[in-house]
Every structure is written in structure tokens, then in C-alpha cells.
Design a protein around this motif. Structure first.
Motif, PDB file in Angstrom:
ATOM      1  N   PHE A 140      38.027  38.980  39.692  1.00 44.31           N
ATOM      2  CA  PHE A 140      37.768  40.312  40.206  1.00 44.31           C
ATOM      3  C   PHE A 140      37.685  41.614  39.259  1.00 44.31           C
ATOM      4  O   PHE A 140      38.369  41.528  38.072  1.00 44.31           O
ATOM      5  CB  PHE A 140      38.954  40.581  41.328  1.00 44.31           C
ATOM      6  N   THR A 141      36.890  42.445  39.463  1.00 46.79           N
ATOM      7  CA  THR A 141      37.252  43.547  38.712  1.00 46.79           C
ATOM      8  C   THR A 141      37.633  44.882  39.581  1.00 46.79           C
ATOM      9  O   THR A 141      37.570  44.775  40.865  1.00 46.79           O
ATOM     10  CB  THR A 141      35.804  44.103  38.273  1.00 46.79           C
ATOM     11  N   ASN A 142      38.375  45.618  38.788  1.00 46.68           N
ATOM     12  CA  ASN A 142      39.016  47.004  39.849  1.00 46.68           C
ATOM     13  C   ASN A 142      38.015  48.015  39.792  1.00 46.68           C
ATOM     14  O   ASN A 142      37.749  48.658  38.812  1.00 46.68           O
ATOM     15  CB  ASN A 142      40.128  47.184  38.748  1.00 46.68           C
ATOM     16  N   ASP A 143      37.168  48.061  41.124  1.00 50.98           N
ATOM     17  CA  ASP A 143      36.261  49.199  41.192  1.00 50.98           C
ATOM     18  C   ASP A 143      36.450  50.405  41.348  1.00 50.98           C
ATOM     19  O   ASP A 143      35.755  51.445  41.298  1.00 50.98           O
ATOM     20  CB  ASP A 143      35.238  48.428  42.100  1.00 50.98           C
ATOM     21  N   GLU A 144      37.650  50.655  42.414  1.00 48.33           N
ATOM     22  CA  GLU A 144      37.864  51.953  42.864  1.00 48.33           C
ATOM     23  C   GLU A 144      39.044  52.271  43.553  1.00 48.33           C
ATOM     24  O   GLU A 144      40.025  51.189  43.486  1.00 48.33           O
ATOM     25  CB  GLU A 144      36.716  52.592  43.714  1.00 48.33           C
TER      26      GLU A 144
END
Length: 166
Positions: A140-144
Motif C-alpha cells: 500500500f501507499t500512503n496517499d492522503e
């Protein structure tokens, strides 16, 4: 240890999930957000009534992880217009860091692909460092960052994290 994954399909399954949710939330989240908010959120989002409503009326699918006849973890997903929302992914404390959450996530990924969704997203409390690290490790990426009013004077102060499948 032989973990079996099944889809929540009965009222008894809903009861098992709600009981495990109550245990996990009181153990894990009370130090993070306080007992009052935990009790409010369990009733609103993790109670037998809330989970039953999610399954029966909100198009949620719950995957359940069993060790024998003991429920040790679960995840709840809901298709959105463009992606799959991973609403819940929780493990009994004694079963964490054994790859079971990853197995549950694999079921969510298969389901997302069946639905033609290019990604899965979730929200996670900004102070919930262990799960954040686990999600990053799972791709996962930390998007907002978001703050959501959930009523009764409480807010969720979260990150939105996303796993791209394609």
C-alpha cells in the motif's frame, strides 16, 4: 496451524465477527482513541447489527479466518464505483504477525480483480503505527490524510492508503 478462510454467510458468522471485533477494539484501540470513542465506534460500525446491515444491505463481503473452529481474524470489503474499499482488517492479538492478514488481503485482491477494480483503498488511524507499517509492507501507499466526523463529537483522524492491482 492450518488457517481456513471462508465468506461470512450466516447470522452466526455475523455474531462471531461482532464478538471478535468487540474484543480487538477494546484491546487495541482504547489506548489510541479512548474507551468512550471505542464503545461508540464498536456499536456504530462493529456490532452484530452494524455488520449484519453491511452484509445484507450495503453490499459488504466479509472474509473470515479460522484456526479450527476459532475465528481469529476478518476483513470486510465494499465495492465502490472505481475501486474496492477495505473497510476492516482485524486480527486477534495472539494471531498477529503470522501472515493471516496477508491471506485475508489476498482474498480481497481476488475479489477486486473479479469486479474489475484496479485498486483497493483503506483508512487507518494516523497513530496506528503497527498496521500502517504492515500495509506499507504489503504494497500500500500512503496517499492522503483525512479527518472524518463520525458523530457524537468524535472524529477519525486517518490516512487513506491504496494498493494498486494493475
Amino acid at each position: 496451524m492450518s488457517i481456513q478462510i471462508k465468506i461470512c454467510s450466516t447470522q452466526e458468522d455475523v455474531k462471531l465477527i461482532a464478538a471478535l471485533a468487540d474484543k480487538i477494539w477494546h484491546e487495541h484501540f482504547t489506548p489510541l482513541i479512548g474507551k468512550e470513542q471505542v464503545e461508540y465506534m464498536v456499536e456504530k460500525f462493529q456490532s452484530e447489527q452494524a455488520i449484519g446491515d453491511a452484509v445484507n444491505h450495503q453490499n459488504y463481503r466479509y472474509f473470515m479466518a479460522f484456526d479450527g473452529d476459532r475465528l481469529v481474524g476478518y476483513c470486510g470489503v465494499q465495492p465502490q464505483e472505481k475501486e474496492l474499499f477495505l473497510s476492516k482488517l482485524y486480527m486477534d492479538q495472539a494471531y498477529r504477525k503470522r501472515g493471516i492478514a496477508k491471506s485475508l488481503l489476498e482474498q480481497a485482491k481476488i475479489y477486486a480483480k473479479e469486479l474489475g477494480k484496479p485498486s483497493i483503498y483503506l483508512t487507518v488511524n494516523k497513530g496506528n503505527n503497527g498496521p500502517i507499517a504492515a500495509y506499507l509492507k504489503m504494497g500500500f501507499t500512503n496517499d492522503e490524510s483525512i479527518v472524518t466526523d463520525i458523530g457524537n463529537g468524535f472524529v477519525m483522524d486517518d490516512y487513506i492508503m491504496r494498493l494498486r492491482l494493475q
